[in-house]
Design an enzyme around this catalytic site. Structure first.
Site, short mmCIF file in Angstrom:
data_model
loop_
_atom_site.label_atom_id
_atom_site.label_comp_id
_atom_site.label_asym_id
_atom_site.label_seq_id
_atom_site.Cartn_x
_atom_site.Cartn_y
_atom_site.Cartn_z
N ASP A 1 0.83 -1.21 0.00
CA ASP A 1 0.00 0.00 0.00
C ASP A 1 0.86 1.26 0.00
OD1 ASP A 1 -2.72 0.70 -0.31
OD2 ASP A 1 -2.72 1.56 1.68
N GLU B 1 -0.16 10.49 5.31
CA GLU B 1 -0.29 9.04 5.11
C GLU B 1 1.09 8.43 4.81
OE1 GLU B 1 -4.11 8.45 3.11
OE2 GLU B 1 -3.21 6.74 2.10
N GLU C 1 -10.94 6.72 -2.26
CA GLU C 1 -10.88 7.10 -0.84
C GLU C 1 -12.00 6.43 -0.04
OE1 GLU C 1 -8.04 8.11 -0.33
OE2 GLU C 1 -7.89 10.29 -0.22
N GLU D 1 -9.67 -2.73 -6.22
CA GLU D 1 -9.60 -2.75 -4.74
C GLU D 1 -9.75 -4.18 -4.21
OE1 GLU D 1 -8.79 -0.44 -2.52
OE2 GLU D 1 -8.78 1.34 -3.78
#
Ligand code: NSP
Length: 223
Positions: A50, A91, A142, A212
């Protein structure tokens, strides 16, 4: 449609594509975090991959910002997207701290599934993709994380203490509000968009949901 409530496009899509949306937001990896059964090697694999994804997400978000500046009918959109850029900055810093906590190397090789998703996002940076499509895609990416990680914090969840911070990163109320704002921008634009643009934005949403699901699958080592 005078006198009747107009259907909100993103709500219509999420109902229409409910199964794949649930696949992306209630994936076994997320359910494993929520019930405490998650395999920590999966979590670490997800963390390393990620980080690579988030770095590739930055130029995509920058392209959304540029399109908002050129095409948006509301100046406030820029502030919202700029807030998203700031969140991404945090992040990236968070991934570095988290990786050292778990002993995960961040300079890992990107897996094919990750590269496919990054390439798809890169295709959306093209000037041929208009602002409406770009902001809708941004909302979708998001929102999957927001909905997934918020689920791990709901009442009744048994998320292990050491994973709660990760869930808070995307599952917190502030991030939820930010996603709702992105949604309202996307819906405002979709309402005025041509049929062709709306059709493309829907296809992009489906691709994002599929990517995803694959991304979570990859964390399970199912490549
Ligand atoms: C794969 C993926 N999708 C979404 C997010 C949320 N920015 C993320 N970090 N990674």
């Amino acid at each position: 449609m005078e006198g009747t409530d107009r259907a909100v496009m993103t709500d219509t899509w999420l109902k229409k594509h409910r199964l794949i949306y649930l696949g992306a937001t209630r994936h076994p990896f997320i359910l494993g975090i929520r019930d405490g059964s998650v395999d920590l090697s999966s979590f670490k694999r997800w963390l390393g991959q990620d980080y690579i994804f988030v770095r590739a997400f930055v130029p995509f978000v920058a392209s959304v910002l540029l399109k908002a500046w050129k095409e948006s009918d509301d100046n406030a959109d820029i502030d919202v997207i700029l807030g998203g850029v700031a969140a991404l900055n945090d992040e990236i810093a968070w991934f570095k701290t988290e990786a050292s906590k778990w002993g995960v190397a961040l300079e890992v090789v990107p897996q094919q599934i990750n590269l496919n998703y990054c390439r798809f996002l890169e295709s959306l940076t093209s000037p041929d993709v208009d602002y409406t499509q770009a902001i809708t895609a941004f909302w979708a990416v998001e929102t999957v994380y927001q909905e997934s990680f918020a689920h791990c914090l709901e009442e009744g969840s048994k998320t292990p203490e050491e994973l709660k911070q990760t869930c808070h990163r995307w599952g917190n109320d502030g991030f939820g509000q930010y996603c709702r704002t992105l949604k309202s921008i996307a819906d405002r634009r979709l309402e005025k968009a041509s049929k062709e643009v709306v059709a493309k934005a829907e296809l992009n949403l489906l691709s994002i949901l599929e990517h995803e699901v694959e991304f979570w699958n990859m964390s399970h080592g199912a490549v």
